[in-house]
Design a protein around this motif. Structure first.
Motif, mmCIF file in Angstrom:
data_model
loop_
_atom_site.group_PDB
_atom_site.id
_atom_site.type_symbol
_atom_site.label_atom_id
_atom_site.label_comp_id
_atom_site.label_asym_id
_atom_site.label_seq_id
_atom_site.Cartn_x
_atom_site.Cartn_y
_atom_site.Cartn_z
ATOM 1 N N UNK A 12 0.867 -1.176 0.000
ATOM 2 C CA UNK A 12 0.000 0.000 0.000
ATOM 3 C C UNK A 12 0.907 1.231 0.000
ATOM 4 N N UNK A 13 1.076 1.840 -1.166
ATOM 5 C CA UNK A 13 2.068 2.894 -1.324
ATOM 6 C C UNK A 13 1.520 4.270 -0.953
ATOM 7 N N UNK A 14 0.222 4.484 -1.016
ATOM 8 C CA UNK A 14 -0.368 5.769 -0.653
ATOM 9 C C UNK A 14 -0.816 5.734 0.800
ATOM 10 N N UNK A 15 -0.592 6.840 1.499
ATOM 11 C CA UNK A 15 -0.878 6.859 2.929
ATOM 12 C C UNK A 15 -2.363 6.697 3.219
ATOM 13 N N UNK A 16 -3.234 7.264 2.371
ATOM 14 C CA UNK A 16 -4.674 7.124 2.627
ATOM 15 C C UNK A 16 -5.126 5.675 2.452
ATOM 16 N N UNK A 17 -4.523 4.948 1.501
ATOM 17 C CA UNK A 17 -4.842 3.527 1.349
ATOM 18 C C UNK A 17 -4.378 2.737 2.566
ATOM 19 N N UNK A 18 -3.213 3.093 3.088
ATOM 20 C CA UNK A 18 -2.703 2.434 4.288
ATOM 21 C C UNK A 18 -3.638 2.660 5.467
ATOM 22 N N UNK A 19 -4.164 3.883 5.595
ATOM 23 C CA UNK A 19 -5.113 4.162 6.674
ATOM 24 C C UNK A 19 -6.362 3.303 6.550
ATOM 25 N N UNK A 20 -6.853 3.121 5.316
ATOM 26 C CA UNK A 20 -8.030 2.278 5.105
ATOM 27 C C UNK A 20 -7.742 0.827 5.503
ATOM 28 N N UNK A 21 -6.524 0.379 5.258
ATOM 29 C CA UNK A 21 -6.143 -0.976 5.651
ATOM 30 C C UNK A 21 -6.201 -1.135 7.167
ATOM 31 N N UNK A 71 -8.113 0.365 9.141
ATOM 32 C CA UNK A 71 -9.490 0.503 9.601
ATOM 33 C C UNK A 71 -10.359 -0.708 9.279
ATOM 34 N N UNK A 72 -9.764 -1.745 8.652
ATOM 35 C CA UNK A 72 -10.551 -2.935 8.314
ATOM 36 C C UNK A 72 -11.185 -3.535 9.573
ATOM 37 N N UNK A 73 -10.385 -3.622 10.657
ATOM 38 C CA UNK A 73 -10.918 -4.140 11.916
ATOM 39 C C UNK A 73 -10.009 -3.694 13.059
ATOM 40 N N UNK A 74 -10.474 -3.867 14.265
ATOM 41 C CA UNK A 74 -9.709 -3.433 15.429
ATOM 42 C C UNK A 74 -8.380 -4.164 15.527
ATOM 43 N N UNK A 75 -8.390 -5.451 15.234
ATOM 44 C CA UNK A 75 -7.163 -6.251 15.345
ATOM 45 C C UNK A 75 -6.096 -5.749 14.372
ATOM 46 N N UNK A 76 -6.489 -5.403 13.149
ATOM 47 C CA UNK A 76 -5.517 -4.897 12.177
ATOM 48 C C UNK A 76 -4.981 -3.533 12.598
ATOM 49 N N UNK A 77 -5.840 -2.723 13.165
ATOM 50 C CA UNK A 77 -5.415 -1.410 13.643
ATOM 51 C C UNK A 77 -4.353 -1.535 14.729
ATOM 52 N N UNK A 78 -4.502 -2.548 15.591
ATOM 53 C CA UNK A 78 -3.530 -2.756 16.661
ATOM 54 C C UNK A 78 -2.226 -3.346 16.145
ATOM 55 N N UNK A 79 -2.304 -4.158 15.091
ATOM 56 C CA UNK A 79 -1.112 -4.823 14.570
ATOM 57 C C UNK A 79 -0.265 -3.913 13.690
ATOM 58 N N UNK A 80 -0.905 -2.969 13.034
ATOM 59 C CA UNK A 80 -0.194 -2.095 12.099
ATOM 60 C C UNK A 80 0.135 -0.758 12.759
ATOM 61 N N UNK A 81 1.351 -0.277 12.547
ATOM 62 C CA UNK A 81 1.774 1.005 13.114
ATOM 63 C C UNK A 81 0.989 2.149 12.476
ATOM 64 N N UNK A 82 0.851 3.245 13.224
ATOM 65 C CA UNK A 82 0.156 4.413 12.683
ATOM 66 C C UNK A 82 0.890 4.975 11.469
ATOM 67 N N UNK A 83 2.205 4.857 11.504
ATOM 68 C CA UNK A 83 3.027 5.344 10.402
ATOM 69 C C UNK A 83 3.592 4.142 9.662
ATOM 70 N N UNK A 84 3.358 4.012 8.351
ATOM 71 C CA UNK A 84 3.847 2.834 7.626
ATOM 72 C C UNK A 84 5.366 2.792 7.592
#
Length: 406
Positions: free
Chosen positions: A22-31, A33-46
């Motif tokens: 996911x090269x664009x930051x807005x796409x990364x943010x959408x990733x 937001x898929x679910x709470x678990x993904x939000x916790x696993x992925x850093x706020x900054x790619x």
């Protein structure tokens, strides 16, 4: 529901590997937001793809209805292929608007960026603060009044608030605004303080003689380097050490892992014999993934109209364990990013090409106006074709744009 749970429980390493696509930051943010678990696993900054963003003050983007002067804009240049990119090209789909409550264009300006952070300085009170626009966190650094050139600061002594050493090491008095605007040349950091505050470190190029000082957590003041040499153009953290370059192309090396503080000084490698010198021949230092150091010379001309413009770049390479600089004419699948940011080499971003230099204007002393907006020297230089892609030529800035690397 079982299908959803299976996706939520995806292996963390696999999810991080997916996120690198996911090269664009807005796409990364959408990733995230898929679910709470993904939000916790992925850093706020790619961490996977460090695509440079150009941070623009609000006055650079016309025809928007925003009234708050603290709005800044993030744009990516990776897909731009026009020779000149002006504000007409800044369509809504290419810009991300961010609110920076700590930034006002007329009172604060940026003197550094790195690891997702901005280093912001106030003209009115001389405070220096780190700001992360992605997480909205901040960290205070020692103010201008604690720099080694400052002898005394009397805020009530209007017009002569500062007593300091000038470029001849003569004691003088100077007003607050001029001191705050020109004392700090550039600030770099070794890492994000959110990750390791104990080993965090910042370095500043300061004063009329462009000397070096550092800050570590717990310090109340900026501490001068163990050399009083001057004329430094750039400084970087690289492989556990600090490297600096002066305007003559002389390399300096300092060890940070000593019990008695910084140790080091002039590196044994001599400058290239043909290297140009002077205030319009700027030097930048970049650490490479293969262990080499690059020195970049930027030729700035002063054409008719008195507006500064970059006309040429030279690149020199010092290989790991090497003893002398050699010229380099190809960066391969990398780009160099220079300006007020920590000078870096990064892999080719998505939709872009390698063998390029992305630059913004960091010529503090060359700016002709004290209070009025001035044009900035911003663009991309393509080494393959030897041509420039100029950016925002018709726009004048109070706060110079900077590269921001997530």
């Amino acid at each position: 529901m079982d299908e959803i749970n299976r996706w939520a429980d995806i292996d963390e390493d696999l999810l991080k590997e997916i996120s690198k696509r996911f090269h664009a930051y807005d796409d990364y943010l959408q990733l995230r937001l898929v679910c709470k678990e993904w939000s916790l696993k992925l850093a706020k900054i790619p961490n996977g793809n460090k695509i440079p963003w150009l941070l623009l003050p609000d006055e650079t983007v016309k025809n928007h209805s925003y009234e708050d002067e603290e709005i800044h804009h993030l744009m990516q240049l990776g897909a731009a292929d026009d020779e000149t990119l002006d504000t007409c090209a800044l369509e809504e789909k290419d810009i991300y608007h961010i609110m920076l409550s700590e930034m006002q264009s007329y009172n604060k300006f940026i003197r550094g960026s790195g690891h997702g952070w901005l280093i912001v300085q106030s003209i009115s009170d001389g405070t220096i603060q780190m700001l992360n626009p992605f997480t909205n966190r901040s960290l205070d650094l020692p103010p201008v009044s604690t720099l080694p050139t400052i002898i005394d600061f009397q805020p009530d002594n209007h017009g002569d608030e500062y007593t300091m050493w000038d470029f001849r090491d003569i004691r003088i008095t100077l007003d607050r605004d001029r001191t705050h605007r020109f004392q700090v040349e550039k600030v770099i950091i070794n890492s994000s303080p959110e990750h390791d505050i104990e080993n965090f470190m910042a370095v500043v190029i300061f004063g009329p003689n462009q000397r070096l000082a550092f800050y570590k957590p717990g310090n109340m003041r900026w501490v001068e380097f163990p050399t009083r040499d001057k004329g430094f153009n750039d400084v970087i953290f690289f492989q556990g050490k600090i490297y600096a370059i002066n305007n003559y192309g002389q390399l300096y090396e300092f060890d940070t892992n000593t019990r008695t503080g910084l140790k080091g000084g002039i590196h044994e490698t001599r400058p290239p014999s043909e290297i140009p010198v002077g205030p319009l021949r700027l030097k930048y230092l970049i650490g490479c993934t293969n262990g080499s150091l690059l020195m970049l010379t930027r030729y700035v001309n002063l054409p008719l109209g008195m507006e500064l413009g970059t006309s040429k770049f030279n690149i020199y390479e010092l290989k790991r364990n090497g003893k002398e600089w050699s010229t380099l004419d190809n960066l391969g699948d990398y780009i160099l990013v220079i300006g007020y940011n920590s000078s870096v080499q990064i892999p080719v971003p998505f939709l872009s090409k390698g063998n390029q230099i992305w630059f913004t204007d960091n010529q503090t002393a060359m700016q002709s106006s004290f209070y009025d907006p001035v044009p900035q020297d911003i663009g991309i230089f393509d080494l393959d074709h030897g041509n420039f892609q100029r950016v925002l030529l018709e726009v004048k800035f109070f706060c110079p744009p900077v590269w921001l690397l997530p």
